[in-house]
Enzyme design. Structure first.
Site, PDB file in Angstrom:
ATOM      1  CB  SER A 199      -7.726 -10.061  -4.505  1.00 58.95           C
ATOM      2  OG  SER A 199      -8.628  -9.544  -3.546  1.00 58.95           O
TER       3      SER A 199
ATOM      4  NE  ARG B  90       3.837   2.361  -2.785  1.00 60.27           N
ATOM      5  CZ  ARG B  90       2.547   2.331  -3.123  1.00 60.27           C
ATOM      6  NH1 ARG B  90       1.620   2.265  -2.189  1.00 60.27           N
ATOM      7  NH2 ARG B  90       2.165   2.361  -4.383  1.00 60.27           N
TER       8      ARG B  90
ATOM      9  CB  ILE C 268      -2.919  -7.477   3.280  1.00 64.35           C
ATOM     10  CG1 ILE C 268      -3.348  -8.891   2.840  1.00 64.35           C
ATOM     11  CG2 ILE C 268      -1.508  -7.475   3.857  1.00 64.35           C
ATOM     12  CD1 ILE C 268      -3.379  -9.944   3.923  1.00 64.35           C
TER      13      ILE C 268
ATOM     14  CE1 TYR D 193      -7.444  -5.010  -6.690  1.00 69.21           C
ATOM     15  CE2 TYR D 193      -8.966  -6.459  -5.533  1.00 69.21           C
ATOM     16  CZ  TYR D 193      -7.687  -5.960  -5.716  1.00 69.21           C
ATOM     17  OH  TYR D 193      -6.651  -6.416  -4.922  1.00 69.21           O
TER      18      TYR D 193
ATOM     19  CB  ALA E 150     -13.252  -8.392 -13.801  1.00 70.05           C
TER      20      ALA E 150
ATOM     21  N   GLY F   5       6.289  -4.795  -8.268  1.00 69.14           N
ATOM     22  CA  GLY F   5       5.650  -4.022  -7.197  1.00 69.14           C
ATOM     23  C   GLY F   5       6.293  -4.310  -5.854  1.00 69.14           C
TER      24      GLY F   5
ATOM     25  CB  VAL G 214       8.741  -2.402 -14.364  1.00 67.80           C
ATOM     26  CG1 VAL G 214       7.658  -2.965 -15.276  1.00 67.80           C
ATOM     27  CG2 VAL G 214      10.081  -3.047 -14.687  1.00 67.80           C
TER      28      VAL G 214
HETATM   29  P1  NDP Z   1       0.565  -1.364  -2.409  1.00 60.57           P
HETATM   30  O1  NDP Z   1      -0.317  -0.285  -2.914  1.00 60.57           O
HETATM   31  O2  NDP Z   1       1.105  -1.282  -1.031  1.00 60.57           O
HETATM   32  O3  NDP Z   1       1.824  -1.558  -3.410  1.00 60.57           O
HETATM   33  C1  NDP Z   1       1.587  -1.679  -4.788  1.00 60.57           C
HETATM   34  C2  NDP Z   1       2.870  -1.967  -5.517  1.00 60.57           C
HETATM   35  O4  NDP Z   1       2.595  -2.063  -6.931  1.00 60.57           O
HETATM   36  C3  NDP Z   1       3.904  -0.869  -5.353  1.00 60.57           C
HETATM   37  O5  NDP Z   1       5.191  -1.449  -5.317  1.00 60.57           O
HETATM   38  C4  NDP Z   1       3.730  -0.030  -6.611  1.00 60.57           C
HETATM   39  O6  NDP Z   1       4.906   0.656  -7.030  1.00 60.57           O
HETATM   40  C5  NDP Z   1       3.373  -1.097  -7.634  1.00 60.57           C
HETATM   41  N1  NDP Z   1       2.598  -0.542  -8.736  1.00 60.57           N
HETATM   42  C6  NDP Z   1       1.457   0.182  -8.649  1.00 60.57           C
HETATM   43  N2  NDP Z   1       1.043   0.562  -9.860  1.00 60.57           N
HETATM   44  C7  NDP Z   1       1.948   0.074 -10.746  1.00 60.57           C
HETATM   45  C8  NDP Z   1       2.079   0.152 -12.154  1.00 60.57           C
HETATM   46  N3  NDP Z   1       1.221   0.842 -12.916  1.00 60.57           N
HETATM   47  N4  NDP Z   1       3.136  -0.448 -12.745  1.00 60.57           N
HETATM   48  C9  NDP Z   1       4.043  -1.123 -11.993  1.00 60.57           C
HETATM   49  N5  NDP Z   1       3.984  -1.227 -10.660  1.00 60.57           N
HETATM   50  C10 NDP Z   1       2.943  -0.635 -10.039  1.00 60.57           C
HETATM   51  O7  NDP Z   1      -0.280  -2.719  -2.628  1.00 60.57           O
HETATM   52  P2  NDP Z   1      -0.289  -4.073  -1.797  1.00 60.57           P
HETATM   53  O8  NDP Z   1       1.055  -4.434  -1.370  1.00 60.57           O
HETATM   54  O9  NDP Z   1      -1.381  -3.995  -0.817  1.00 60.57           O
HETATM   55  O10 NDP Z   1      -0.799  -5.087  -2.948  1.00 60.57           O
HETATM   56  C11 NDP Z   1       0.088  -5.917  -3.667  1.00 60.57           C
HETATM   57  C12 NDP Z   1      -0.770  -6.890  -4.491  1.00 60.57           C
HETATM   58  O11 NDP Z   1      -1.600  -7.634  -3.612  1.00 60.57           O
HETATM   59  C13 NDP Z   1      -1.694  -6.185  -5.483  1.00 60.57           C
HETATM   60  O12 NDP Z   1      -1.756  -6.933  -6.678  1.00 60.57           O
HETATM   61  C14 NDP Z   1      -3.043  -6.212  -4.786  1.00 60.57           C
HETATM   62  O13 NDP Z   1      -4.122  -6.187  -5.676  1.00 60.57           O
HETATM   63  C15 NDP Z   1      -2.948  -7.535  -4.035  1.00 60.57           C
HETATM   64  N6  NDP Z   1      -3.847  -7.602  -2.888  1.00 60.57           N
HETATM   65  C16 NDP Z   1      -3.744  -6.709  -1.847  1.00 60.57           C
HETATM   66  C17 NDP Z   1      -4.632  -6.779  -0.791  1.00 60.57           C
HETATM   67  C18 NDP Z   1      -4.590  -5.833   0.373  1.00 60.57           C
HETATM   68  O14 NDP Z   1      -5.547  -5.870   1.185  1.00 60.57           O
HETATM   69  N7  NDP Z   1      -3.565  -5.012   0.533  1.00 60.57           N
HETATM   70  C19 NDP Z   1      -5.706  -7.799  -0.764  1.00 60.57           C
HETATM   71  C20 NDP Z   1      -5.703  -8.683  -1.895  1.00 60.57           C
HETATM   72  C21 NDP Z   1      -4.814  -8.579  -2.908  1.00 60.57           C
HETATM   73  P3  NDP Z   1       5.266   2.141  -6.403  1.00 60.57           P
HETATM   74  O15 NDP Z   1       5.421   1.937  -4.921  1.00 60.57           O
HETATM   75  O16 NDP Z   1       6.565   2.518  -7.014  1.00 60.57           O
HETATM   76  O17 NDP Z   1       4.147   3.026  -6.735  1.00 60.57           O
END
Ligand code: NDP
Length: 253
Positions: free
Chosen positions: A148, A12, A194, A161, A163, A9, A60
């Site tokens: 998280s 972004r 974030i 989420y 869980a 991931g 992926v």
């Molecule tokens: P974003 O939505 O900004 O980015 C999500 C990333 O995960 C992207 O790179 C996306 O790829 C990838 N992704 C989404 N779905 C899939 C999938 N099915 N298979 C593979 N890759 C996937 O999220 P954040 O940067 O905010 O979050 C990153 C992590 O941090 C997550 O696990 C989130 O739960 C955790 N988190 C975030 C918080 C927040 O407030 N933002 C708070 C607490 C935890 P693509 O861009 O190509 O779609």
């Protein structure tokens, strides 16, 4: 020898900030994306410009219903990135990819439940599982798992989420116990709110409430998390494992 990191991931948000931070620090950086191919291509160029390491992006999809074999997909990505970098194992793997679906449990479909658990929990477990044999062979390595604050605290409409993220805390701590004797560290980061695309649809009222629950009175930025990931990957963190590190501005609930 350059150090190498694999980030799921990475296209972004928090993942992209990690890509840039590690690239800047001179690491080889491999990252995955799912939908955002253009963002991934641009980030690849940015990463190459920021440091003197190599960079590679690989598609992926961790969605359980999208692929017959999610494990095979992520394992192939790790193998291809290792070949590209000419390494035997990654020094750091960041299991970061995730999605959010906020809803009453009674209004969520069974498919949504499976998707949320599959991407967030199983996807990260399979990523770590795929990376570990090489790390065990080298008797070194560092796994960072993105949980998280909702893995530790309650949130209405966030039960599934929560869980998935609480599951990652259990996984990370037990994995740290399992692989510590083999020289591998495992730590969990628990971000608060974030400011990424994941929070983009919060209305002003929700943003105000969340800021109010955050003593530092702001949302975090992705770079707050990336800095910790780099620290955890360095020598100054060599005695830190099995920890859950909150980066949340003191979030209260
Ligand atoms: P974003 O939505 O900004 O980015 C999500 C990333 O995960 C992207 O790179 C996306 O790829 C990838 N992704 C989404 N779905 C899939 C999938 N099915 N298979 C593979 N890759 C996937 O999220 P954040 O940067 O905010 O979050 C990153 C992590 O941090 C997550 O696990 C989130 O739960 C955790 N988190 C975030 C918080 C927040 O407030 N933002 C708070 C607490 C935890 P693509 O861009 O190509 O779609």
């Amino acid at each position: 020898m350059k150090k190498s990191v694999f980030i799921t991931g990475g296209s972004r948000g928090i993942g992209a900030a990690c890509v840039k931070r590690f690239a800047e620090a001179g690491w080889n950086v491999a990252f995955t994306y799912k939908e955002q191919e253009d963002a991934a291509s641009q980030l690849l160029k940015d990463a190459e410009a920021l440091g003197d390491g190599l960079a590679v992006s690989i598609r992926v999809d961790l969605t359980p219903s999208a692929s017959k074999d999610v494990y095979e997909g992520v394992a192939a990505a790790i193998k291809n990135a290792k070949t590209y970098f000419g390494i035997k194992a990654f020094d750091t793997v960041i299991c970061n990819a995730g999605i959010g679906i906020s809803n009453l449990i009674t209004d969520m479909s069974a498919e949504e439940v499976e998707e949320l658990i599959g991407i967030n929990l199983t996807g990260s477990i399979l990523t770590a599982k795929a990376a570990l044999p090489d790390m065990l062979g080298e008797k070194s390595g560092n796994i960072i798992i993105m949980s998280s604050i909702l893995g530790r605290r309650a949130g209405s409409c966030e039960a599934v989420y929560s869980a998935s993220k609480a599951g990652l805390i259990g996984f990370g701590r037990s994995l740290a116990a399992e692989v510590g004797p083999s020289g591998i560290r495992v730590n969990v980061i628990a971000p608060g709110v974030i400011d990424t695309d994941m929070c983009a649809n919060f209305d002003e009222e929700t943003r105000k409430i969340l800021r109010g629950e955050t003593p530092l009175d702001r949302f975090g930025v992705a770079e707050d998390i990336a800095g910790m990931a780099l620290f955890l990957s360095g020598d100054d963190a060599s005695f830190i494992t099995g920890q859950v590190i909150g980066i949340d501005g003191g979030f209260k609930i």
